[in-house]
Design a protein around this motif. Structure first.
Motif, short mmCIF file in Angstrom:
data_model
loop_
_atom_site.label_atom_id
_atom_site.label_comp_id
_atom_site.label_asym_id
_atom_site.label_seq_id
_atom_site.Cartn_x
_atom_site.Cartn_y
_atom_site.Cartn_z
N ILE A 109 0.83 -1.20 0.00
CA ILE A 109 0.00 0.00 0.00
C ILE A 109 0.86 1.25 0.00
CG2 ILE A 109 -1.71 1.32 1.32
CD1 ILE A 109 -2.98 -1.26 2.17
N ARG A 110 1.99 1.22 0.68
CA ARG A 110 2.89 2.38 0.67
C ARG A 110 3.35 2.69 -0.75
NH1 ARG A 110 8.56 3.63 1.49
NH2 ARG A 110 9.07 1.41 1.43
N ALA A 111 3.62 1.64 -1.51
CA ALA A 111 4.02 1.85 -2.90
C ALA A 111 2.89 2.51 -3.69
CB ALA A 111 4.40 0.51 -3.54
N GLY A 112 1.64 2.10 -3.40
CA GLY A 112 0.50 2.71 -4.06
C GLY A 112 0.33 4.17 -3.68
N ILE A 113 0.53 4.48 -2.39
CA ILE A 113 0.40 5.86 -1.92
C ILE A 113 1.45 6.76 -2.58
CG2 ILE A 113 0.68 7.37 0.10
CD1 ILE A 113 -0.57 5.15 1.79
N GLU A 114 2.67 6.27 -2.64
CA GLU A 114 3.75 7.07 -3.21
C GLU A 114 3.62 7.23 -4.72
OE1 GLU A 114 7.32 5.20 -1.89
OE2 GLU A 114 7.20 6.05 0.14
N ALA A 115 2.78 6.38 -5.35
CA ALA A 115 2.59 6.47 -6.80
C ALA A 115 1.50 7.48 -7.18
CB ALA A 115 2.23 5.10 -7.36
N VAL A 116 0.78 7.99 -6.20
CA VAL A 116 -0.27 8.99 -6.49
C VAL A 116 0.39 10.28 -6.95
CG1 VAL A 116 -2.15 10.36 -5.53
CG2 VAL A 116 -1.89 7.97 -4.85
N PRO A 117 0.05 10.80 -8.12
CA PRO A 117 0.68 12.04 -8.61
C PRO A 117 0.39 13.23 -7.71
CG PRO A 117 -0.50 10.88 -10.38
CD PRO A 117 -0.89 10.23 -9.09
N LYS A 118 1.39 14.07 -7.52
CA LYS A 118 1.22 15.28 -6.70
C LYS A 118 0.17 16.20 -7.29
CE LYS A 118 4.61 14.20 -3.86
NZ LYS A 118 4.34 13.83 -2.44
N THR A 119 0.03 16.17 -8.62
CA THR A 119 -0.94 17.06 -9.26
C THR A 119 -2.36 16.74 -8.85
OG1 THR A 119 -0.90 15.57 -11.19
CG2 THR A 119 0.53 17.51 -11.27
N GLN A 120 -2.64 15.45 -8.56
CA GLN A 120 -3.98 15.09 -8.11
C GLN A 120 -4.27 15.69 -6.74
OE1 GLN A 120 -4.13 10.61 -10.13
NE2 GLN A 120 -5.17 11.01 -8.22
N ILE A 121 -3.28 15.68 -5.87
CA ILE A 121 -3.44 16.25 -4.54
C ILE A 121 -3.64 17.76 -4.65
CG2 ILE A 121 -2.36 16.54 -2.28
CD1 ILE A 121 -0.77 13.98 -2.85
N GLU A 122 -2.87 18.41 -5.49
CA GLU A 122 -3.00 19.85 -5.68
C GLU A 122 -4.38 20.21 -6.25
OE1 GLU A 122 0.27 20.74 -8.18
OE2 GLU A 122 1.79 20.51 -6.60
N ALA A 123 -4.87 19.37 -7.18
CA ALA A 123 -6.19 19.62 -7.77
C ALA A 123 -7.28 19.49 -6.71
CB ALA A 123 -6.44 18.64 -8.91
N ALA A 124 -7.14 18.50 -5.82
CA ALA A 124 -8.13 18.32 -4.75
C ALA A 124 -8.14 19.52 -3.82
CB ALA A 124 -7.82 17.04 -3.97
N GLU A 125 -6.96 20.06 -3.51
CA GLU A 125 -6.89 21.24 -2.65
C GLU A 125 -7.51 22.46 -3.33
OE1 GLU A 125 -2.73 21.45 -1.95
OE2 GLU A 125 -2.72 19.93 -0.36
N CYS A 126 -7.32 22.56 -4.63
CA CYS A 126 -7.92 23.68 -5.38
C CYS A 126 -9.44 23.59 -5.40
CB CYS A 126 -7.38 23.71 -6.80
SG CYS A 126 -5.63 24.17 -6.91
#
Length: 227
Positions: A109-126
Protein backbone atom coordinates in the motif's frame (compact mmCIF):
# COMPACT_ATOMS: atom_id res chain seq x y z
CA UNK A 1 6.53 -49.62 -11.06
CA UNK A 2 2.79 -49.40 -10.47
CA UNK A 3 0.73 -48.00 -7.63
CA UNK A 4 -2.86 -48.86 -6.75
CA UNK A 5 -4.57 -45.67 -5.59
CA UNK A 6 -7.05 -46.23 -2.76
CA UNK A 7 -8.97 -42.98 -2.48
CA UNK A 8 -11.99 -44.88 -1.20
CA UNK A 9 -10.08 -45.43 2.04
CA UNK A 10 -10.34 -41.68 2.70
CA UNK A 11 -14.13 -41.50 2.41
CA UNK A 12 -14.74 -42.15 6.16
CA UNK A 13 -12.53 -39.13 6.91
CA UNK A 14 -14.40 -36.60 4.78
CA UNK A 15 -15.65 -34.80 7.89
CA UNK A 16 -12.10 -34.27 9.12
CA UNK A 17 -11.13 -32.82 5.75
CA UNK A 18 -14.18 -30.54 5.93
CA UNK A 19 -13.30 -29.36 9.44
CA UNK A 20 -9.74 -28.65 8.29
CA UNK A 21 -10.98 -26.66 5.30
CA UNK A 22 -13.36 -24.68 7.50
CA UNK A 23 -10.63 -23.73 10.00
CA UNK A 24 -8.30 -22.80 7.14
CA UNK A 25 -11.00 -20.46 5.81
CA UNK A 26 -11.54 -18.96 9.27
CA UNK A 27 -7.82 -18.37 9.81
CA UNK A 28 -7.45 -16.87 6.33
CA UNK A 29 -10.45 -14.53 6.58
CA UNK A 30 -9.54 -13.30 10.07
CA UNK A 31 -5.90 -12.75 9.15
CA UNK A 32 -6.80 -11.09 5.84
CA UNK A 33 -9.13 -8.53 7.43
CA UNK A 34 -6.94 -7.77 10.45
CA UNK A 35 -3.76 -7.83 8.38
CA UNK A 36 -5.23 -5.41 5.85
CA UNK A 37 -6.16 -2.96 8.62
CA UNK A 38 -2.74 -3.28 10.29
CA UNK A 39 -0.89 -2.96 6.99
CA UNK A 40 -2.92 0.09 5.92
CA UNK A 41 -2.28 1.91 9.20
CA UNK A 42 1.43 1.09 8.97
CA UNK A 43 1.56 2.28 5.35
CA UNK A 44 -0.08 5.60 6.31
CA UNK A 45 2.38 6.00 9.19
CA UNK A 46 5.38 5.14 7.03
CA UNK A 47 4.30 7.37 4.16
CA UNK A 48 3.44 10.47 6.18
CA UNK A 49 4.11 9.95 9.87
CA UNK A 50 6.72 11.48 12.13
CA UNK A 51 10.36 10.38 11.74
CA UNK A 52 10.19 8.31 14.94
CA UNK A 53 6.98 6.59 13.84
CA UNK A 54 8.47 5.89 10.42
CA UNK A 55 11.50 4.33 12.09
CA UNK A 56 9.37 2.08 14.32
CA UNK A 57 7.19 0.89 11.45
CA UNK A 58 10.24 0.44 9.23
CA UNK A 59 11.89 -1.72 11.86
CA UNK A 60 8.75 -3.85 12.18
CA UNK A 61 8.52 -4.31 8.41
CA UNK A 62 12.20 -5.20 8.01
CA UNK A 63 12.18 -7.70 10.88
CA UNK A 64 9.03 -9.50 9.74
CA UNK A 65 9.92 -9.60 6.05
CA UNK A 66 13.40 -10.96 6.74
CA UNK A 67 12.52 -13.74 9.17
CA UNK A 68 10.61 -16.97 8.45
CA UNK A 69 6.91 -17.16 9.30
CA UNK A 70 7.59 -20.44 11.11
CA UNK A 71 10.05 -18.73 13.47
CA UNK A 72 7.57 -15.93 14.13
CA UNK A 73 4.90 -18.53 14.87
CA UNK A 74 7.16 -20.39 17.30
CA UNK A 75 8.10 -17.17 19.10
CA UNK A 76 4.44 -16.28 19.60
CA UNK A 77 3.31 -19.76 20.63
CA UNK A 78 6.29 -21.26 22.46
CA UNK A 79 8.26 -18.14 23.35
CA UNK A 80 5.43 -16.26 25.05
CA UNK A 81 4.44 -19.45 26.89
CA UNK A 82 7.84 -19.44 28.62
CA UNK A 83 6.91 -16.03 30.03
CA UNK A 84 3.85 -17.54 31.67
CA UNK A 85 1.26 -16.56 29.07
CA UNK A 86 -0.12 -19.59 27.25
CA UNK A 87 -2.02 -18.78 24.07
CA UNK A 88 -4.36 -21.30 22.37
CA UNK A 89 -2.91 -22.67 19.13
CA UNK A 90 -5.59 -21.15 16.90
CA UNK A 91 -5.20 -17.71 18.50
CA UNK A 92 -1.42 -17.86 18.17
CA UNK A 93 -1.85 -18.88 14.53
CA UNK A 94 -4.05 -15.85 13.77
CA UNK A 95 -1.69 -13.46 15.58
CA UNK A 96 1.32 -14.77 13.68
CA UNK A 97 -0.47 -14.58 10.32
CA UNK A 98 -1.72 -11.04 11.00
CA UNK A 99 1.70 -9.79 12.11
CA UNK A 100 3.30 -11.40 9.06
CA UNK A 101 0.84 -10.25 6.40
CA UNK A 102 0.64 -6.77 7.92
CA UNK A 103 4.27 -6.10 7.01
CA UNK A 104 3.76 -7.12 3.39
CA UNK A 105 0.50 -5.20 3.06
CA UNK A 106 2.23 -2.13 4.49
CA UNK A 107 4.84 -2.09 1.74
CA UNK A 108 2.34 -2.82 -1.03
CA UNK A 109 0.00 0.00 0.00
CA UNK A 110 2.89 2.38 0.67
CA UNK A 111 4.02 1.85 -2.90
CA UNK A 112 0.50 2.71 -4.06
CA UNK A 113 0.40 5.86 -1.92
CA UNK A 114 3.75 7.07 -3.21
CA UNK A 115 2.59 6.47 -6.80
CA UNK A 116 -0.27 8.99 -6.49
CA UNK A 117 0.68 12.04 -8.61
CA UNK A 118 1.22 15.28 -6.70
CA UNK A 119 -0.94 17.06 -9.26
CA UNK A 120 -3.98 15.09 -8.11
CA UNK A 121 -3.44 16.25 -4.54
CA UNK A 122 -3.00 19.85 -5.68
CA UNK A 123 -6.19 19.62 -7.77
CA UNK A 124 -8.13 18.32 -4.75
CA UNK A 125 -6.89 21.24 -2.65
CA UNK A 126 -7.92 23.68 -5.38
CA UNK A 127 -11.41 22.15 -5.37
CA UNK A 128 -11.71 22.92 -1.66
CA UNK A 129 -11.54 19.37 -0.29
CA UNK A 130 -10.52 19.11 3.34
CA UNK A 131 -7.25 17.33 4.21
CA UNK A 132 -9.24 14.30 5.41
CA UNK A 133 -11.30 14.18 2.21
CA UNK A 134 -8.18 14.62 0.11
CA UNK A 135 -6.34 11.80 1.84
CA UNK A 136 -9.31 9.42 1.76
CA UNK A 137 -10.65 10.06 -1.75
CA UNK A 138 -7.57 11.22 -3.65
CA UNK A 139 -4.68 9.36 -2.01
CA UNK A 140 -5.70 6.26 -0.06
CA UNK A 141 -8.57 4.88 -2.13
CA UNK A 142 -6.81 5.24 -5.52
CA UNK A 143 -3.63 3.81 -3.96
CA UNK A 144 -5.41 0.72 -2.68
CA UNK A 145 -7.24 0.27 -5.99
CA UNK A 146 -3.96 0.53 -7.91
CA UNK A 147 -2.25 -2.19 -5.87
CA UNK A 148 -5.32 -4.35 -5.19
CA UNK A 149 -4.30 -7.21 -7.53
CA UNK A 150 -0.99 -7.46 -5.66
CA UNK A 151 -2.88 -7.49 -2.35
CA UNK A 152 -5.13 -10.29 -3.59
CA UNK A 153 -2.12 -12.39 -4.56
CA UNK A 154 -0.56 -11.74 -1.16
CA UNK A 155 -3.73 -12.80 0.65
CA UNK A 156 -3.89 -16.02 -1.37
CA UNK A 157 -0.28 -16.72 -0.40
CA UNK A 158 -1.30 -16.06 3.20
CA UNK A 159 -4.01 -18.72 2.97
CA UNK A 160 -1.47 -21.22 1.63
CA UNK A 161 1.03 -20.23 4.32
CA UNK A 162 -1.58 -21.02 6.99
CA UNK A 163 -0.53 -24.66 6.50
CA UNK A 164 2.54 -23.84 8.60
CA UNK A 165 0.30 -23.40 11.64
CA UNK A 166 -0.10 -27.18 11.72
CA UNK A 167 3.33 -27.16 13.41
CA UNK A 168 1.72 -25.85 16.60
CA UNK A 169 -1.26 -28.22 16.30
CA UNK A 170 -3.72 -25.70 14.89
CA UNK A 171 -6.32 -28.06 13.43
CA UNK A 172 -6.40 -26.62 9.91
CA UNK A 173 -6.30 -28.60 6.66
CA UNK A 174 -2.66 -29.71 6.74
CA UNK A 175 -2.94 -30.81 10.37
CA UNK A 176 -6.04 -32.81 9.49
CA UNK A 177 -4.16 -34.40 6.58
CA UNK A 178 -1.23 -35.35 8.83
CA UNK A 179 -3.61 -37.03 11.23
CA UNK A 180 -5.53 -38.83 8.49
CA UNK A 181 -2.46 -40.20 6.75
CA UNK A 182 -1.08 -41.50 10.05
CA UNK A 183 -4.36 -43.36 10.63
CA UNK A 184 -4.79 -44.72 7.10
CA UNK A 185 -1.18 -44.97 5.84
CA UNK A 186 -2.53 -43.54 2.56
CA UNK A 187 -0.04 -40.69 2.43
CA UNK A 188 -0.01 -40.26 -1.36
CA UNK A 189 -3.79 -40.18 -1.65
CA UNK A 190 -4.21 -37.92 1.38
CA UNK A 191 -1.87 -35.24 0.16
CA UNK A 192 -3.26 -35.37 -3.38
CA UNK A 193 -6.69 -34.63 -1.91
CA UNK A 194 -5.23 -31.86 0.27
CA UNK A 195 -3.42 -30.35 -2.69
CA UNK A 196 -6.66 -30.30 -4.68
CA UNK A 197 -8.49 -28.67 -1.78
CA UNK A 198 -5.84 -25.95 -1.43
CA UNK A 199 -6.02 -25.35 -5.19
CA UNK A 200 -9.79 -24.95 -4.98
CA UNK A 201 -9.48 -22.63 -1.98
CA UNK A 202 -6.91 -20.51 -3.82
CA UNK A 203 -9.19 -20.00 -6.83
CA UNK A 204 -12.21 -19.39 -4.58
CA UNK A 205 -10.40 -16.82 -2.45
CA UNK A 206 -9.01 -15.02 -5.50
CA UNK A 207 -12.44 -14.84 -7.19
CA UNK A 208 -14.16 -13.63 -4.01
CA UNK A 209 -11.56 -10.94 -3.31
CA UNK A 210 -11.52 -9.73 -6.91
CA UNK A 211 -15.33 -9.62 -6.87
CA UNK A 212 -15.33 -7.61 -3.65
CA UNK A 213 -12.78 -5.23 -5.11
CA UNK A 214 -14.80 -4.75 -8.29
CA UNK A 215 -17.94 -3.84 -6.32
CA UNK A 216 -16.20 -1.62 -3.76
CA UNK A 217 -14.05 0.33 -6.20
CA UNK A 218 -16.92 0.79 -8.65
CA UNK A 219 -19.00 2.28 -5.85
CA UNK A 220 -16.13 4.48 -4.68
CA UNK A 221 -15.59 5.84 -8.19
CA UNK A 222 -19.27 6.83 -8.33
CA UNK A 223 -19.03 8.59 -4.97
CA UNK A 224 -15.83 10.29 -6.06
CA UNK A 225 -17.52 11.56 -9.20
CA UNK A 226 -20.39 12.89 -7.11
CA UNK A 227 -17.95 14.81 -4.92
Amino acid sequence: MSYDFQFDGLIPYWNQFAEGVWLTIQLSVAATIAGFVLGTLCAIARAGGSPSLKAIVGCYVDVIRNTPLLVQLFIIYFGIATLGLRIPANVAAIIALVVNIGAYVCEIIRAGIEAVPKTQIEAAECLGLSPAQTYWHVILQPAVERVYPALVSQFVLLMLASSITSQISAEELTAAANRIQSDTFLSFETYIVVGALYLALSFLMRWVLLGIGFVVFKRQRKLGTAL
